[in-house]
Every structure is written in C-alpha cells, then in structure tokens.
Design an enzyme around this catalytic site. Structure first.
Site, PDB file in Angstrom:
ATOM      1  N   LYS A  46     -24.531  20.452  34.317  1.00 18.68           N
ATOM      2  CA  LYS A  46     -24.651  20.716  32.883  1.00 18.68           C
ATOM      3  C   LYS A  46     -25.253  22.091  32.695  1.00 18.68           C
ATOM      4  O   LYS A  46     -26.139  22.498  33.459  1.00 18.68           O
ATOM      5  CB  LYS A  46     -25.588  19.671  32.263  1.00 18.68           C
TER       6      LYS A  46
ATOM      7  N   GLY B  93     -18.283   5.339  12.467  1.00 17.56           N
ATOM      8  CA  GLY B  93     -17.871   6.723  12.708  1.00 17.56           C
ATOM      9  C   GLY B  93     -16.388   6.802  12.996  1.00 17.56           C
ATOM     10  O   GLY B  93     -15.921   6.355  14.054  1.00 17.56           O
TER      11      GLY B  93
ATOM     12  N   GLY C 190     -14.418   9.678  13.143  1.00 17.19           N
ATOM     13  CA  GLY C 190     -14.095  11.092  13.343  1.00 17.19           C
ATOM     14  C   GLY C 190     -12.961  11.196  14.343  1.00 17.19           C
ATOM     15  O   GLY C 190     -12.069  10.339  14.395  1.00 17.19           O
ATOM     16  N   ASN C 191     -12.990  12.216  15.196  1.00 12.22           N
ATOM     17  CA  ASN C 191     -11.899  12.434  16.148  1.00 12.22           C
ATOM     18  C   ASN C 191     -11.615  11.202  16.993  1.00 12.22           C
ATOM     19  O   ASN C 191     -10.496  10.713  17.044  1.00 12.22           O
ATOM     20  CB  ASN C 191     -12.245  13.598  17.084  1.00 12.22           C
ATOM     21  N   VAL C 192     -12.638  10.697  17.664  1.00 12.18           N
ATOM     22  CA  VAL C 192     -12.431   9.574  18.590  1.00 12.18           C
ATOM     23  C   VAL C 192     -12.383   8.242  17.841  1.00 12.18           C
ATOM     24  O   VAL C 192     -11.522   7.400  18.104  1.00 12.18           O
ATOM     25  CB  VAL C 192     -13.544   9.540  19.664  1.00 12.18           C
TER      26      VAL C 192
HETATM   27  P1  NAD Z   1     -16.730  13.624  15.458  1.00  9.31           P
HETATM   28  O1  NAD Z   1     -17.783  14.522  14.933  1.00  9.31           O
HETATM   29  O2  NAD Z   1     -15.290  14.008  15.304  1.00  9.31           O
HETATM   30  O3  NAD Z   1     -16.883  12.180  14.767  1.00  9.31           O
HETATM   31  C1  NAD Z   1     -18.096  11.564  14.505  1.00  9.31           C
HETATM   32  C2  NAD Z   1     -17.972  10.845  13.180  1.00  9.31           C
HETATM   33  O4  NAD Z   1     -19.168  10.099  12.954  1.00  9.31           O
HETATM   34  C3  NAD Z   1     -17.796  11.801  12.000  1.00  9.31           C
HETATM   35  O5  NAD Z   1     -16.752  11.352  11.147  1.00  9.31           O
HETATM   36  C4  NAD Z   1     -19.150  11.718  11.309  1.00  9.31           C
HETATM   37  O6  NAD Z   1     -19.076  11.940   9.900  1.00  9.31           O
HETATM   38  C5  NAD Z   1     -19.556  10.299  11.611  1.00  9.31           C
HETATM   39  N1  NAD Z   1     -20.982  10.011  11.453  1.00  9.31           N
HETATM   40  C6  NAD Z   1     -22.042  10.840  11.667  1.00  9.31           C
HETATM   41  N2  NAD Z   1     -23.187  10.201  11.364  1.00  9.31           N
HETATM   42  C7  NAD Z   1     -22.849   8.950  10.992  1.00  9.31           C
HETATM   43  C8  NAD Z   1     -23.593   7.819  10.590  1.00  9.31           C
HETATM   44  N3  NAD Z   1     -24.912   7.838  10.462  1.00  9.31           N
HETATM   45  N4  NAD Z   1     -22.925   6.683  10.285  1.00  9.31           N
HETATM   46  C9  NAD Z   1     -21.565   6.639  10.369  1.00  9.31           C
HETATM   47  N5  NAD Z   1     -20.812   7.693  10.736  1.00  9.31           N
HETATM   48  C10 NAD Z   1     -21.448   8.826  11.045  1.00  9.31           C
HETATM   49  O7  NAD Z   1     -17.101  13.337  16.971  1.00  9.31           O
HETATM   50  P2  NAD Z   1     -16.175  12.682  18.090  1.00  9.31           P
HETATM   51  O8  NAD Z   1     -15.629  13.743  18.951  1.00  9.31           O
HETATM   52  O9  NAD Z   1     -15.267  11.681  17.463  1.00  9.31           O
HETATM   53  O10 NAD Z   1     -17.270  11.913  18.973  1.00  9.31           O
HETATM   54  C11 NAD Z   1     -17.814  10.673  18.551  1.00  9.31           C
HETATM   55  C12 NAD Z   1     -18.808  10.177  19.600  1.00  9.31           C
HETATM   56  O11 NAD Z   1     -18.138  10.007  20.852  1.00  9.31           O
HETATM   57  C13 NAD Z   1     -19.968  11.137  19.892  1.00  9.31           C
HETATM   58  O12 NAD Z   1     -21.116  10.386  20.191  1.00  9.31           O
HETATM   59  C14 NAD Z   1     -19.491  11.879  21.132  1.00  9.31           C
HETATM   60  O13 NAD Z   1     -20.573  12.375  21.884  1.00  9.31           O
HETATM   61  C15 NAD Z   1     -18.765  10.772  21.859  1.00  9.31           C
HETATM   62  N6  NAD Z   1     -17.761  11.255  22.814  1.00  9.31           N
HETATM   63  C16 NAD Z   1     -16.731  12.037  22.406  1.00  9.31           C
HETATM   64  C17 NAD Z   1     -15.778  12.481  23.324  1.00  9.31           C
HETATM   65  C18 NAD Z   1     -14.608  13.323  22.897  1.00  9.31           C
HETATM   66  O14 NAD Z   1     -13.668  13.471  23.684  1.00  9.31           O
HETATM   67  N7  NAD Z   1     -14.601  13.872  21.683  1.00  9.31           N
HETATM   68  C19 NAD Z   1     -15.898  12.132  24.689  1.00  9.31           C
HETATM   69  C20 NAD Z   1     -16.962  11.314  25.090  1.00  9.31           C
HETATM   70  C21 NAD Z   1     -17.892  10.889  24.131  1.00  9.31           C
END
Ligand code: NAD
Length: 351
Positions: A78, A178, A180-182
């Site tokens: 990291k 949540g 978002g993307n995932v």
């Molecule tokens: P993102 O920012 O696209 O989505 C996160 C979503 O959660 C957003 O829509 C945001 O508005 C929402 N959110 C924030 N605070 C909130 C709350 N208090 N209550 C409800 N919703 C809330 O992020 P992402 O890329 O989708 O990642 C989501 C999670 O998965 C993160 O914890 C990230 O570390 C983990 N993750 C992501 C990946 C990846 O490939 N993107 C890989 C491994 C782990």
C-alpha cells in the site's frame, strides 16, 4: 516501527520525499511471497507521519490477505501520500509519486484508492509501468467496480446457500446500503435473480436510480441495517457492523461490498457469530475488483477474470464450512486461511 502494534513482519517500508514538489509519501510492502506487492495509493491529510505509517502497515497487510484469498499471484502493499487531495495535489506531485513507485522496480504495483482519480493514475503512468486498475491504452481492464459487483453477487449466492439453505435468490429479501458504483450493479444482478430489494443512500440521484430502474423499496440510511430482510448487504461505509447496529440486524446473512465492515474485527465478528448471523468476510467477497486489476497486470482475458471472480463463491463456501465445523467467526477463519496460503507458498519457495 518494529514495535508498533500494526507491524506484522512487513518486508519493507520505503519513505519518499521530493523537495521540488513537497511530495511526502511512503510505500509499505507487507509480503511478496505470492508475487509483487499490489494495493492502492491513498492520499490523505494524516495528522502526522506515525498516523500515515500505521495506516500503510494495516492496509498493506490487508492487501496480502485479500490477494491470497482471491488466489492471485500478488503480494500485499500500500502507498500513502501525506497531504490533502483537494488542495495539495498537482500533476508534478503525482509524477513524484510515480517516480517513487518506479524506484521499487516492480516490487510494488499501485492501483487507486481514496483521494486518487483516473487522471492521477494516468499521470503516474507517464513515469512508471507499475500501475494498474484504470483504463490504459493497449491493456485490458479499467474500472474494477463491475467485476467487484459480480463477485459480490456470486458471494451473496454462496452466503444464501450457507445461511438460508438455498442459493436461489427468487423472493429473497435483500437490504442494500449504498447504491453507488458497486452497490447499484450488485442490486441489478440481485434483481435479475428475482430478489426483492430495499435500498438506502445519502445520494438522492443514486437512490432514485435504484428505486426507479430496479423497483426497489426505499428506507432511511440510519435504519437499513435493521430492515426486515433475509440478507443485509453493506455497500457504502466501513465500520457499519458495530455495538449499535449488530443487535438491531434482523437479517440472517450479512454480505456486501464495503471495505472494513467490522468496526473492531475481534469484537464484532464474534458478536455476529454469537447472534447466529452469517458474515461474509468483506475482503473475500469484494475481491472481484483486485482480480480485475491483477488481470490487467498479467494481461488475462475477460473470461479468465470472470471465471476467477466467480470462484469467490466457492472460497466463501469453504470459509463458512470451516467456521461451522470449528465454531469460529468467519472473519477469523478467512484470516487463518490467508496466512496459511502465504506460509505454504513460502515453504514451497524455500524447499
Ligand atoms: P461509491 O462512492 O460509488 O458508492 C458508495 C455509495 O454509498 C454512494 O452512492 C454514497 O452516496 C453511498 N453512501 C455514503 N454514505 C452512506 C450512508 N451513510 N448510507 C447509505 N449510503 C451511503 O463507492 P463504490 O465504488 O461503489 O464502493 C462501495 C464500497 O465498496 C466502499 O466501501 C468501497 O471501499 C468498497 N469496494 C469497492 C470496490 C470497487 O471496485 N469500487 C472494490 C472493493 C471494495
């Protein structure tokens, strides 16, 4: 460093400084037994160097475990850049970081983490080849989120099988925190498999998208963990499984994408197990993203990446079975398997 609580026999820690840009950063390499250390670069306004080092030690060890559980030829590392990503970032500073990564000659490959953008990764890639996890000309891959979501979906099916007795998700109620993307993509796969969705998000646009396109019911963000559901899928924040939330969870399974879901792993992993709630260890179920990143490093085909991602289900099934047989919390079992895989590879190398 050797006496710090988060020091775990890390192979090396490298500190960097660039006078021209004010760049200050470090790379922690936890273990390279399985392959070059890989993990994201995080840019954060740390209180000081000790706080940055603690974070890098903890996160690099986490990457060793995550990469081992995804069965990847990658070790754990990291990088952190000390500074405020909103006010202190510049292309020159990113190039200074890239030169730091390059100086490690491939022992560490950086991906993206908090505070970094695709544009930053592109800038870094002008001075080092040891970078992955974003769209690069002539290389497969790009945004890892869709593969993360597919792995989370496969993992939820495996968790449903172990915790609910069926991997048919038709009519199974899933509460997604949540979208978002995932989270949204995971919810889309769940919907296609016939699950009944309830979602929560602080972002109005994301919430509306899930409600309208997936026909999901909507709940308040501070109540979704307590939804009347079979599965709770945290896909937003870390530390969501804590003293306050765990007693209120009604679901029998917790399986979602968010990183670091257990506020204090030793305490809250045991608390979930004590309540009979099956927990899919976060770093195992969300491994699809790092599998996609690894595929870019080694130039794997999309089919190979997808097949490896789908194996997350089998890995989780192995963890659930061992946890049941040994009467141990699932996160503890996952850590033990990860350490075992690294130790076995080390013995094989030494032989
Ligand atoms: P993102 O920012 O696209 O989505 C996160 C979503 O959660 C957003 O829509 C945001 O508005 C929402 N959110 C924030 N605070 C909130 C709350 N208090 N209550 C409800 N919703 C809330 O992020 P992402 O890329 O989708 O990642 C989501 C999670 O998965 C993160 O914890 C990230 O570390 C983990 N993750 C992501 C990946 C990846 O490939 N993107 C890989 C491994 C782990």
């Amino acid at each position: 460093m050797f006496d710090m609580p988060d020091y775990d026999g890390h192979e090396s820690v490298h500190w960097f400084h660039d006078a021209a840009t004010g760049y200050r950063g470090l790379v922690a390499i936890h273990d390279t037994t399985l392959g070059p250390a890989c993990g994201g670069t995080r840019m954060w306004a740390y209180a000081g160097a000790d706080a940055a080092l603690t974070d890098a030690l903890r996160l690099s060890r986490g990457m060793s475990y995550k990469n081992a559980m995804a069965d990847l030829p990658l070790g754990g590392g990291k990088a952190v850049i000390l500074g405020d990503a909103r006010t202190q970032k510049s292309p020159a500073l990113m190039r200074a970081h890239g030169r730091a990564v390059e100086s490690l000659a491939g022992r560490y490959v950086t991906a993206m983490d908090v505070g970094m953008s695709e544009a930053d990764m592109e800038t870094i890639s002008t001075v080092t080849r040891h970078v992955a996890g974003f769209a690069q000309k002539g290389r497969t891959g790009g945004d890892p989120s869709p593969m993360t979501a597919w792995g989370v979906f496969c993992g939820i099916r495996a968790a449903a099988k172990a915790g609910l007795g069926t991997d048919d998700l038709k009519g199974v109620r899933v509460a997604v925190q949540g979208v978002g993307n995932v989270g949204f993509d995971t919810a889309r796969h769940l919907k296609a498999a016939g699950a009944i969705l309830t979602v929560a998000d602080v972002n109005e646009a994301n919430l509306r998208r899930a409600a309208e396109t997936l026909g999901a019911a909507v709940m308040a963000t501070d109540a979704i963990h307590a939804a009347e559901a079979d599965i709770f899928a945290p896909c937003a924040l870390g530390a969501i499984l804590n003293d306050a939330t765990i007693p209120q969870i009604r679901a029998r399974v917790v399986a979602g994408a968010a990183n670091n879901q257990l506020a204090v792993p030793a305490v809250h992993g045991a608390m979930l197990a004590g309540r009979g709630i099956l927990y899919a260890p976060d770093y195992v179920i969300n491994g699809g993203g790092i599998i996609r990143v690894c595929g870019q490093i080694y130039d794997w085909s999309d089919e190979a990446i997808r097949a490896r991602t789908e194996r997350i289900g089998a890995t989780l099934a192995e963890i659930f079975a061992a946890a049941k047989a040994e009467g141990r919390p699932t996160h503890e079992v996952a850590d033990a398997i990860a350490r075992g895989r690294i130790a076995a590879a080390r013995r094989q190398k030494a032989a």
